[in-house]
Motif scaffolding. Structure first.
Motif, PDB file in Angstrom:
ATOM      1  N   VAL A 138      20.045  10.641   1.060  1.00  0.00           N
ATOM      2  CA  VAL A 138      19.586  11.450   0.098  1.00  0.00           C
ATOM      3  C   VAL A 138      17.554  11.621   0.434  1.00  0.00           C
ATOM      4  O   VAL A 138      16.693  12.735   0.302  1.00  0.00           O
ATOM      5  N   THR A 139      17.057  10.489   0.427  1.00  0.00           N
ATOM      6  CA  THR A 139      16.028   9.920   0.527  1.00  0.00           C
ATOM      7  C   THR A 139      15.158  10.634   1.163  1.00  0.00           C
ATOM      8  O   THR A 139      14.172  10.907   1.383  1.00  0.00           O
ATOM      9  N   PHE A 140      15.834  10.003   2.552  1.00  0.00           N
ATOM     10  CA  PHE A 140      15.468  10.474   4.363  1.00  0.00           C
ATOM     11  C   PHE A 140      15.095  12.141   4.050  1.00  0.00           C
ATOM     12  O   PHE A 140      14.727  12.464   4.611  1.00  0.00           O
ATOM     13  N   ALA A 141      16.512  12.499   3.473  1.00  0.00           N
ATOM     14  CA  ALA A 141      17.049  13.979   3.067  1.00  0.00           C
ATOM     15  C   ALA A 141      15.420  14.589   2.412  1.00  0.00           C
ATOM     16  O   ALA A 141      14.922  16.352   2.753  1.00  0.00           O
ATOM     17  N   ALA A 142      15.216  14.392   1.395  1.00  0.00           N
ATOM     18  CA  ALA A 142      14.068  14.829   0.994  1.00  0.00           C
ATOM     19  C   ALA A 142      13.021  14.632   1.591  1.00  0.00           C
ATOM     20  O   ALA A 142      12.223  15.792   1.396  1.00  0.00           O
ATOM     21  N   TRP A 143      13.009  13.734   2.112  1.00  0.00           N
ATOM     22  CA  TRP A 143      11.468  13.653   3.332  1.00  0.00           C
ATOM     23  C   TRP A 143      11.243  14.593   4.126  1.00  0.00           C
ATOM     24  O   TRP A 143       9.998  14.560   4.430  1.00  0.00           O
ATOM     25  N   LEU A 144      12.462  14.674   5.257  1.00  0.00           N
ATOM     26  CA  LEU A 144      12.171  15.195   6.097  1.00  0.00           C
ATOM     27  C   LEU A 144      12.703  17.577   5.581  1.00  0.00           C
ATOM     28  O   LEU A 144      11.958  17.668   6.146  1.00  0.00           O
ATOM     29  N   PHE A 145      13.360  17.593   4.585  1.00  0.00           N
ATOM     30  CA  PHE A 145      13.550  18.722   4.282  1.00  0.00           C
ATOM     31  C   PHE A 145      12.030  19.181   3.324  1.00  0.00           C
ATOM     32  O   PHE A 145      12.358  20.433   2.529  1.00  0.00           O
ATOM     33  N   HIS A 146      12.386  18.655   2.384  1.00  0.00           N
ATOM     34  CA  HIS A 146      11.520  18.871   0.837  1.00  0.00           C
ATOM     35  C   HIS A 146      10.447  18.501   0.974  1.00  0.00           C
ATOM     36  O   HIS A 146       9.658  18.279   0.076  1.00  0.00           O
ATOM     37  N   ARG A 147       9.265  18.497   2.169  1.00  0.00           N
ATOM     38  CA  ARG A 147       8.137  17.171   1.995  1.00  0.00           C
ATOM     39  C   ARG A 147       6.908  17.893   1.235  1.00  0.00           C
ATOM     40  O   ARG A 147       6.117  17.405   0.514  1.00  0.00           O
ATOM     41  N   ASP A 148       7.554  19.529   0.841  1.00  0.00           N
ATOM     42  CA  ASP A 148       6.209  20.203   0.955  1.00  0.00           C
ATOM     43  C   ASP A 148       6.718  20.714  -1.736  1.00  0.00           C
ATOM     44  O   ASP A 148       5.003  20.237  -2.368  1.00  0.00           O
ATOM     45  N   ALA A 149       7.712  19.287  -1.403  1.00  0.00           N
ATOM     46  CA  ALA A 149       7.884  19.363  -3.251  1.00  0.00           C
ATOM     47  C   ALA A 149       7.423  18.079  -3.658  1.00  0.00           C
ATOM     48  O   ALA A 149       7.752  17.855  -4.521  1.00  0.00           O
ATOM     49  N   LEU A 150       7.133  16.569  -3.015  1.00  0.00           N
ATOM     50  CA  LEU A 150       6.728  15.280  -2.402  1.00  0.00           C
ATOM     51  C   LEU A 150       5.359  14.959  -2.889  1.00  0.00           C
ATOM     52  O   LEU A 150       4.626  16.065  -1.825  1.00  0.00           O
ATOM     53  N   PRO A 151       5.133  14.193  -3.357  1.00  0.00           N
ATOM     54  CA  PRO A 151       3.171  14.567  -3.856  1.00  0.00           C
ATOM     55  C   PRO A 151       3.006  14.512  -2.178  1.00  0.00           C
ATOM     56  O   PRO A 151       3.522  13.358  -2.095  1.00  0.00           O
ATOM     57  N   ALA A 152       1.673  14.124  -1.698  1.00  0.00           N
ATOM     58  CA  ALA A 152       0.822  13.608  -0.865  1.00  0.00           C
ATOM     59  C   ALA A 152       0.925  12.271  -0.751  1.00  0.00           C
ATOM     60  O   ALA A 152       1.382  11.225  -1.530  1.00  0.00           O
ATOM     61  N   SER A 153       0.588  11.447   0.358  1.00  0.00           N
ATOM     62  CA  SER A 153       0.906  10.730   0.326  1.00  0.00           C
ATOM     63  C   SER A 153       0.928  10.053   2.188  1.00  0.00           C
ATOM     64  O   SER A 153       1.167  11.136   3.040  1.00  0.00           O
ATOM     65  N   LYS A 154       0.170   8.811   2.039  1.00  0.00           N
ATOM     66  CA  LYS A 154       0.013   8.109   3.401  1.00  0.00           C
ATOM     67  C   LYS A 154       1.034   7.680   3.988  1.00  0.00           C
ATOM     68  O   LYS A 154       1.447   6.764   5.061  1.00  0.00           O
ATOM     69  N   LYS A 155       1.890   6.677   3.042  1.00  0.00           N
ATOM     70  CA  LYS A 155       3.234   5.881   3.601  1.00  0.00           C
ATOM     71  C   LYS A 155       4.307   5.526   2.166  1.00  0.00           C
ATOM     72  O   LYS A 155       3.880   5.427   0.991  1.00  0.00           O
ATOM     73  N   THR A 156       4.687   6.798   2.960  1.00  0.00           N
ATOM     74  CA  THR A 156       6.120   6.765   2.137  1.00  0.00           C
ATOM     75  C   THR A 156       7.017   5.826   2.136  1.00  0.00           C
ATOM     76  O   THR A 156       7.694   5.189   3.601  1.00  0.00           O
ATOM     77  N   VAL A 157       7.685   5.120   1.340  1.00  0.00           N
ATOM     78  CA  VAL A 157       9.160   4.077   0.805  1.00  0.00           C
ATOM     79  C   VAL A 157      10.875   5.168   0.683  1.00  0.00           C
ATOM     80  O   VAL A 157      10.208   5.506  -0.133  1.00  0.00           O
ATOM     81  N   ALA A 158      11.749   4.950   1.742  1.00  0.00           N
ATOM     82  CA  ALA A 158      12.612   5.744   1.161  1.00  0.00           C
ATOM     83  C   ALA A 158      13.593   4.640   0.246  1.00  0.00           C
ATOM     84  O   ALA A 158      14.283   3.755   2.082  1.00  0.00           O
ATOM     85  N   ILE A 159      14.685   4.743  -0.209  1.00  0.00           N
ATOM     86  CA  ILE A 159      14.962   3.501  -0.392  1.00  0.00           C
ATOM     87  C   ILE A 159      16.340   4.257   0.184  1.00  0.00           C
ATOM     88  O   ILE A 159      17.082   5.675  -0.400  1.00  0.00           O
ATOM     89  N   VAL A 160      17.235   3.298   1.445  1.00  0.00           N
ATOM     90  CA  VAL A 160      18.387   3.768   1.198  1.00  0.00           C
ATOM     91  C   VAL A 160      19.277   2.553   0.765  1.00  0.00           C
ATOM     92  O   VAL A 160      19.241   1.376   1.154  1.00  0.00           O
TER      93      VAL A 160
ATOM     94  N   ASP B 202       0.535  -0.985  -0.715  1.00  0.00           N
ATOM     95  CA  ASP B 202       0.169  -0.021   0.508  1.00  0.00           C
ATOM     96  C   ASP B 202       0.873   0.819   0.185  1.00  0.00           C
ATOM     97  O   ASP B 202       0.281   2.492   0.022  1.00  0.00           O
ATOM     98  N   ALA B 203       2.171   0.908  -0.436  1.00  0.00           N
ATOM     99  CA  ALA B 203       2.596   2.651   0.239  1.00  0.00           C
ATOM    100  C   ALA B 203       2.182   3.526  -1.182  1.00  0.00           C
ATOM    101  O   ALA B 203       2.531   2.920  -2.463  1.00  0.00           O
ATOM    102  N   ASP B 204       2.082   4.415  -1.271  1.00  0.00           N
ATOM    103  CA  ASP B 204       1.868   4.713  -2.130  1.00  0.00           C
ATOM    104  C   ASP B 204       3.329   6.480  -3.247  1.00  0.00           C
ATOM    105  O   ASP B 204       2.677   7.262  -3.694  1.00  0.00           O
ATOM    106  N   LEU B 205       4.196   5.817  -1.947  1.00  0.00           N
ATOM    107  CA  LEU B 205       5.174   6.673  -2.174  1.00  0.00           C
ATOM    108  C   LEU B 205       6.194   6.676  -2.808  1.00  0.00           C
ATOM    109  O   LEU B 205       7.653   5.892  -1.049  1.00  0.00           O
ATOM    110  N   VAL B 206       7.256   6.351  -3.500  1.00  0.00           N
ATOM    111  CA  VAL B 206       9.198   5.381  -3.612  1.00  0.00           C
ATOM    112  C   VAL B 206       9.831   7.027  -3.405  1.00  0.00           C
ATOM    113  O   VAL B 206       9.978   7.143  -4.743  1.00  0.00           O
ATOM    114  N   LEU B 207      10.249   6.779  -3.136  1.00  0.00           N
ATOM    115  CA  LEU B 207      12.135   7.532  -2.986  1.00  0.00           C
ATOM    116  C   LEU B 207      13.258   7.247  -3.138  1.00  0.00           C
ATOM    117  O   LEU B 207      13.577   6.124  -1.904  1.00  0.00           O
ATOM    118  N   VAL B 208      13.568   7.561  -4.200  1.00  0.00           N
ATOM    119  CA  VAL B 208      15.050   6.971  -5.103  1.00  0.00           C
ATOM    120  C   VAL B 208      16.066   7.224  -5.057  1.00  0.00           C
ATOM    121  O   VAL B 208      15.918   8.665  -5.895  1.00  0.00           O
TER     122      VAL B 208
END
Length: 288
Positions: free
Chosen positions: A245-267, A130-136
């Motif tokens: 970098v993916t966690f950094a995007a989620w921490l600091f640039h959430r406003d630039a990301l699509p709205a999501s309820k479950k995000t996966v950050a690939i480390v 059910d992930a709706d956003l994947v950061l790579v």
């Protein structure tokens, strides 16, 4: 977090390297393989080659992190050093392949490499359907090509967003321009994220990015360092700058990301120099 940092070589690169070497004929493997890499792909090729009893030669930049050079050598690969430019590594590898008959294992611009890296995306769907956003993370584009293709061709609704350093934002520029943009070696070499210092994405990777990726965002060097620190302190996951970098995007640039309820950050990897990690953990923090 999809912790590819816990792979045997400390990064996702083993997947594509093994898949590519396994695709060669016995005669090709008998001649040995060669690749070019700033570190993680080097270890992936060395590990896979050793597992299949194949000679491996790796062309690496002289400024590659010592931990990655030492690990590659420990896996039995022969290392040839060149300058910092990614084009220089590729040229030397092609020359040596011609001279000695080695089979080339490219770091990202190859269908077998992309398919191998795509297994990361399949596992994301298995573990988190059910992930709706994947950061790579995006360097040459092999990981995001495979992950985005796997997710989109599986029919999953998740958005796939690439993340790269501001100092090496060739993928973002290419995505916006609709054509491959190449940056200077001097510029990309200035980012702490050594695994993302490629000057441009591969041609095959760019086609995948255009078809399957929803956007590419960037993060600053301070944000990357903050993400590395918080992952260790709060998640007990050690990430190299490229993997954070993916966690950094989620921490600091959430406003630039699509709205999501479950995000996966690939480390993507955890091969960080111990001295650098110690410095990041003790330095003065940016606002987090």
């Amino acid at each position: 977090m999809k912790a590819e940092s816990l792979q045997p070589i400390g990064s996702f690169k083993l997947r594509g390297a093994y898949n590519k070497i396994a695709s060669f004929t016995g005669e090709e493997r008998g001649r040995g393989v060669i690749s070019y890499s700033s570190g993680n792909h080097a270890q992936g090729v060395a590990y896979a080659a050793r597992a299949m009893g194949v000679k491996a030669v790796i062309v690496m930049p002289h400024n590659a992190p010592k931990i990655k050079v030492d690990s590659t050598a420990a896996l039995g690969a022969e290392i040839v050093f060149v300058g910092p430019a990614s084009a220089e590594r590729m040229k030397k590898a092609e020359e040596l392949a011609q001279q000695h008959g080695y089979a080339i294992v490219p770091p990202y611009n190859d269908e077998f490499i992309i398919a191998g890296q795509g297994t990361v995306g399949l596992e994301v769907l298995e573990d988190c359907a059910d992930a709706d956003l994947v950061l790579v993370p995006v360097g040459g584009g092999g990981l995001i090509s495979g992950v985005a293709a796997a997710i989109k061709l599986s029919g999953a609704p998740a958005k796939v967003i690439g993340v790269e350093p501001e100092l090496a934002n060739d993928a973002q520029q290419s995505f916006r321009a609709g054509q491959i943009v190449q940056l200077s070696a001097e510029r990309v070499s200035s980012t702490l994220a050594d695994g993302l210092r490629t000057q441009s994405v591969g041609a095959l990777n760019f086609e995948h990015i255009r078809k399957f990726v929803d956007d590419v965002v960037t993060v600053t060097e301070d944000e990357i360092r903050a993400a590395v620190r918080r992952m260790v302190v709060e998640s007990r996951i050690v990430a190299e700058p490229s993997g954070a970098v993916t966690f950094a995007a989620w921490l600091f640039h959430r406003d630039a990301l699509p709205a999501s309820k479950k995000t996966v950050a690939i480390v993507s990897g955890g091969n960080i120099e111990p001295q650098l990690l110690a410095h990041i953990l003790t330095e003065e923090r940016v606002a987090e």
